[in-house]
Motif scaffolding. Structure first.
Motif, PDB file in Angstrom:
ATOM      1  N   VAL A 334       4.984  44.314 -10.458  1.00  0.00           N
ATOM      2  CA  VAL A 334       5.624  43.070  -9.975  1.00  0.00           C
ATOM      3  C   VAL A 334       6.705  42.565 -10.918  1.00  0.00           C
ATOM      4  O   VAL A 334       7.262  41.504 -10.673  1.00  0.00           O
ATOM      5  CB  VAL A 334       4.566  41.962  -9.759  1.00  0.00           C
ATOM      6  CG1 VAL A 334       3.532  42.399  -8.744  1.00  0.00           C
ATOM      7  CG2 VAL A 334       3.894  41.571 -11.070  1.00  0.00           C
ATOM      8  N   VAL A 335       7.015  43.324 -11.974  1.00  0.00           N
ATOM      9  CA  VAL A 335       7.942  42.816 -12.977  1.00  0.00           C
ATOM     10  C   VAL A 335       9.330  42.591 -12.384  1.00  0.00           C
ATOM     11  O   VAL A 335      10.055  41.679 -12.809  1.00  0.00           O
ATOM     12  CB  VAL A 335       7.995  43.773 -14.189  1.00  0.00           C
ATOM     13  CG1 VAL A 335       8.607  45.120 -13.814  1.00  0.00           C
ATOM     14  CG2 VAL A 335       8.750  43.140 -15.349  1.00  0.00           C
ATOM     15  N   ASN A 336       9.745  43.386 -11.410  1.00  0.00           N
ATOM     16  CA  ASN A 336      11.046  43.210 -10.768  1.00  0.00           C
ATOM     17  C   ASN A 336      10.929  42.721  -9.330  1.00  0.00           C
ATOM     18  O   ASN A 336      11.922  42.703  -8.600  1.00  0.00           O
ATOM     19  CB  ASN A 336      11.827  44.533 -10.786  1.00  0.00           C
ATOM     20  CG  ASN A 336      12.256  44.916 -12.199  1.00  0.00           C
ATOM     21  OD1 ASN A 336      12.942  44.163 -12.875  1.00  0.00           O
ATOM     22  ND2 ASN A 336      11.837  46.098 -12.629  1.00  0.00           N
ATOM     23  N   ARG A 337       9.727  42.353  -8.911  1.00  0.00           N
ATOM     24  CA  ARG A 337       9.514  41.900  -7.540  1.00  0.00           C
ATOM     25  C   ARG A 337       9.856  40.424  -7.425  1.00  0.00           C
ATOM     26  O   ARG A 337       9.447  39.619  -8.281  1.00  0.00           O
ATOM     27  CB  ARG A 337       8.049  42.133  -7.143  1.00  0.00           C
ATOM     28  CG  ARG A 337       7.695  41.665  -5.733  1.00  0.00           C
ATOM     29  CD  ARG A 337       6.198  41.792  -5.520  1.00  0.00           C
ATOM     30  NE  ARG A 337       5.776  41.238  -4.251  1.00  0.00           N
ATOM     31  CZ  ARG A 337       5.642  41.942  -3.133  1.00  0.00           C
ATOM     32  NH1 ARG A 337       5.901  43.245  -3.144  1.00  0.00           N
ATOM     33  NH2 ARG A 337       5.238  41.368  -2.022  1.00  0.00           N
ATOM     34  N   TRP A 360       5.932  34.805 -11.810  1.00  0.00           N
ATOM     35  CA  TRP A 360       5.795  35.779 -12.878  1.00  0.00           C
ATOM     36  C   TRP A 360       5.081  35.177 -14.091  1.00  0.00           C
ATOM     37  O   TRP A 360       4.166  35.787 -14.653  1.00  0.00           O
ATOM     38  CB  TRP A 360       7.176  36.297 -13.267  1.00  0.00           C
ATOM     39  CG  TRP A 360       7.200  37.097 -14.521  1.00  0.00           C
ATOM     40  CD1 TRP A 360       7.736  36.744 -15.719  1.00  0.00           C
ATOM     41  CD2 TRP A 360       6.646  38.416 -14.713  1.00  0.00           C
ATOM     42  NE1 TRP A 360       7.562  37.734 -16.645  1.00  0.00           N
ATOM     43  CE2 TRP A 360       6.896  38.774 -16.060  1.00  0.00           C
ATOM     44  CE3 TRP A 360       5.975  39.309 -13.894  1.00  0.00           C
ATOM     45  CZ2 TRP A 360       6.495  39.997 -16.583  1.00  0.00           C
ATOM     46  CZ3 TRP A 360       5.568  40.536 -14.422  1.00  0.00           C
ATOM     47  CH2 TRP A 360       5.828  40.872 -15.747  1.00  0.00           C
ATOM     48  N   THR A 361       5.463  33.984 -14.484  1.00  0.00           N
ATOM     49  CA  THR A 361       4.819  33.347 -15.632  1.00  0.00           C
ATOM     50  C   THR A 361       3.340  33.104 -15.369  1.00  0.00           C
ATOM     51  O   THR A 361       2.501  33.289 -16.267  1.00  0.00           O
ATOM     52  CB  THR A 361       5.519  32.029 -15.970  1.00  0.00           C
ATOM     53  OG1 THR A 361       6.904  32.277 -16.255  1.00  0.00           O
ATOM     54  CG2 THR A 361       4.878  31.359 -17.178  1.00  0.00           C
ATOM     55  N   ALA A 396      11.126  44.318 -18.112  1.00  0.00           N
ATOM     56  CA  ALA A 396      11.375  42.989 -17.561  1.00  0.00           C
ATOM     57  C   ALA A 396      12.849  42.621 -17.647  1.00  0.00           C
ATOM     58  O   ALA A 396      13.508  42.881 -18.662  1.00  0.00           O
ATOM     59  CB  ALA A 396      10.540  41.951 -18.312  1.00  0.00           C
ATOM     60  N   PRO A 397      13.385  42.007 -16.594  1.00  0.00           N
ATOM     61  CA  PRO A 397      14.758  41.473 -16.683  1.00  0.00           C
ATOM     62  C   PRO A 397      14.803  40.306 -17.659  1.00  0.00           C
ATOM     63  O   PRO A 397      13.775  39.775 -18.085  1.00  0.00           O
ATOM     64  CB  PRO A 397      15.053  41.038 -15.246  1.00  0.00           C
ATOM     65  CG  PRO A 397      13.720  40.830 -14.610  1.00  0.00           C
ATOM     66  CD  PRO A 397      12.789  41.793 -15.268  1.00  0.00           C
ATOM     67  N   PRO A 403       7.899  34.534 -21.177  1.00  0.00           N
ATOM     68  CA  PRO A 403       6.441  34.465 -21.339  1.00  0.00           C
ATOM     69  C   PRO A 403       5.874  35.633 -22.131  1.00  0.00           C
ATOM     70  O   PRO A 403       4.886  35.472 -22.865  1.00  0.00           O
ATOM     71  CB  PRO A 403       5.935  34.452 -19.894  1.00  0.00           C
ATOM     72  CG  PRO A 403       7.040  35.011 -19.081  1.00  0.00           C
ATOM     73  CD  PRO A 403       8.290  34.613 -19.775  1.00  0.00           C
ATOM     74  N   LEU A 404       6.499  36.799 -22.027  1.00  0.00           N
ATOM     75  CA  LEU A 404       6.025  37.953 -22.799  1.00  0.00           C
ATOM     76  C   LEU A 404       6.276  37.740 -24.287  1.00  0.00           C
ATOM     77  O   LEU A 404       5.393  38.001 -25.123  1.00  0.00           O
ATOM     78  CB  LEU A 404       6.731  39.221 -22.316  1.00  0.00           C
ATOM     79  CG  LEU A 404       6.479  39.623 -20.858  1.00  0.00           C
ATOM     80  CD1 LEU A 404       7.379  40.783 -20.466  1.00  0.00           C
ATOM     81  CD2 LEU A 404       5.011  40.000 -20.659  1.00  0.00           C
TER      82      LEU A 404
END
Length: 437
Positions: A334-337, A360-361, A396-397, A403-404
């Motif tokens: 889901v990183v680019n979804r 995402w967060t 990740a973009p 958050p990472l």
């Protein structure tokens, strides 16, 4: 809205919520199996009667005597099956329930849901009960006398079906024991949770990167019913109601939120308001969360298993690493979804329903926060967590890196406080995809 999400509404699977709710029960499949068993017995009994009637018309008394002799031998077998099957059912499922209890204690209580939804468990119980009921019904078809002049029916077909069902029961017993033993292993359990999470993700349309402008909110509709967890919503019914009255509905709570009577559940945007009758049975509330429409529940279960493994009473960091592997697998998918509000449109392309889903967060915090808090005292977990965050940062973009980086910084600070020696800190913060490979 993407073409995929638009098509997903154009052909809604109306029976999907009902099917998922029935899968969460353990009574439907055995009950349906017993009904089918009675129908099968009636058909087999009619066929046996036709066979005897045909032999009578042909005056084939030798064949009648032969069939009656076979039926008498089969009667002994059927009687034995009917006597032993119910005891067999009780012993097998008593052992299985103990195994499930042990698995829920070692992993998480939510693992019981996997057992309840297991197709092999329901099929095995259904066939066992069907064999028992069918054997009892067959016994009622036997004649007390074997004189071919007095034979009215010879349950030959019924006897053959009973022995076939017994053979099927034995095969299913082997498969059932294998599946139950796998349920007690960490790897198959986390794999099952992950696969179900991806199925939920595949059923959901992607969120909108740019939300459509909505008309001002004109009213909100309170929830009426028993308090509980919002399990799913009937998207097709809500879209039809909104289109019929020319409004846009917005689901206020997220799937998985606890709702109580009187709190707002739907917001109405635009003039007009659908009547209460049009919105009945559009939301489903239960006592616990399910994976039907809840994309975050899989991560919640994996995090629970990891936390229990890291507790001082269990102290199993390897299990926590296995859970981290699966959580990283899901986050990578889901990183680019596009995440965020899902907008469902009617047949003309107009937005009729807006549903908020975790962003995402939210998903990153759900997967990493609690495990990170227990990681400083377990170098195997901290090393795997550092490696996981670094891998996600590569994918990740730019707008999803914050958050990472936050979790990585907090993890480094926690390890520094927990390990005063520089060598220990360096070892605990060395990225390793196997933890301590």
């Amino acid at each position: 809205m993407s073409d995929r999400s638009y098509r997903s509404y154009q052909q809604p699977r109306v029976l999907l919520p009902l099917r998922e709710h029935l899968r969460d029960t353990f009574w439907f499949a055995p009950t349906a199996g017993l009904v089918c068993t009675v129908a099968l017995w009636l058909a087999a009994d009619a066929l046996d009667t036709e066979i005897v009637a045909y032999l009578r018309r042909e005056q084939a008394y030798d064949e009648l005597s032969y069939l009656a002799s076979i039926a008498e031998d089969a009667k002994t077998i059927v009687t034995t099956i009917s006597t032993a099957m119910m005891t067999f059912i009780g012993v097998v499922f008593s052992i299985s329930l103990v195994a499930v209890q042990m698995a829920s204690g070692q992993l998480t209580p939510r693992v019981v849901r996997i057992f309840v939804r297991s197709r092999i468990s329901k099929l095995t119980l259904t066939v066992f009960l069907a064999t028992f009921l069918f054997s009892l019904l067959v016994l009622t078809s036997y004649e007390s006398e074997t004189d071919p002049q007095r034979v009215h029916s010879v349950p030959l077909v019924q006897s053959v079906l009973t022995m076939a069902m017994l053979g099927l029961s034995l095969l299913l017993f082997i498969a059932y024991v294998t599946a139950t033993l796998r349920l007690m292993q960490v790897g198959p359990v986390v794999d099952r949770i992950t696969r179900e999470s991806f199925q939920v993700l595949a059923r959901q349309p992607a969120g909108e990167r740019e939300a459509a402008a909505l008309a001002p909110e004109s009213a909100w509709i309170p929830y009426q019913g028993r308090a509980g967890v919002l399990r799913d919503v009937n998207v097709a019914r809500l879209v039809r109601a909104a289109r019929r009255h020319g409004v846009v509905l917005r689901l206020i709570p997220r799937i998985g939120d606890f709702v109580v009577p009187g709190t707002p559940v739907l917001a109405v945007h635009g003039e007009g308001q659908p009547p209460r009758g049009a919105l009945r049975y559009t939301v489903s509330v239960g006592v616990e969360r399910t994976l039907h429409q809840d994309i975050g529940f899989g991560l919640r279960q994996l995090s629970d298993i990891a936390l229990r493994a890291l507790s001082p009473a269990v102290n199993d960091p390897t299990t926590a690493v296995q859970c981290l592997d699966r959580m990283v697998q899901f986050l990578t998918a889901v990183v680019n979804r596009p995440l965020g509000a899902i907008q469902y449109r009617d047949s003309e392309g107009a937005v009729r329903l807006v549903q908020d889903v975790p962003g995402w967060t939210d998903l990153v915090d759900l997967a990493l926060t609690e495990v990170r808090l227990f990681a400083p005292g377990n170098p195997q977990v901290s090393r795997r967590l550092i490696a996981a965050i670094d891998d996600l940062l590569l994918l990740a973009p730019e707008d999803r890196r914050e958050p990472l980086l936050r979790h990585r910084t907090l993890l480094v600070h926690a390890v520094v406080r927990a390990a005063p020696e520089a060598a220990e800190r360096e070892f605990a913060l060395l990225p390793d995809r196997q933890g301590i490979g």
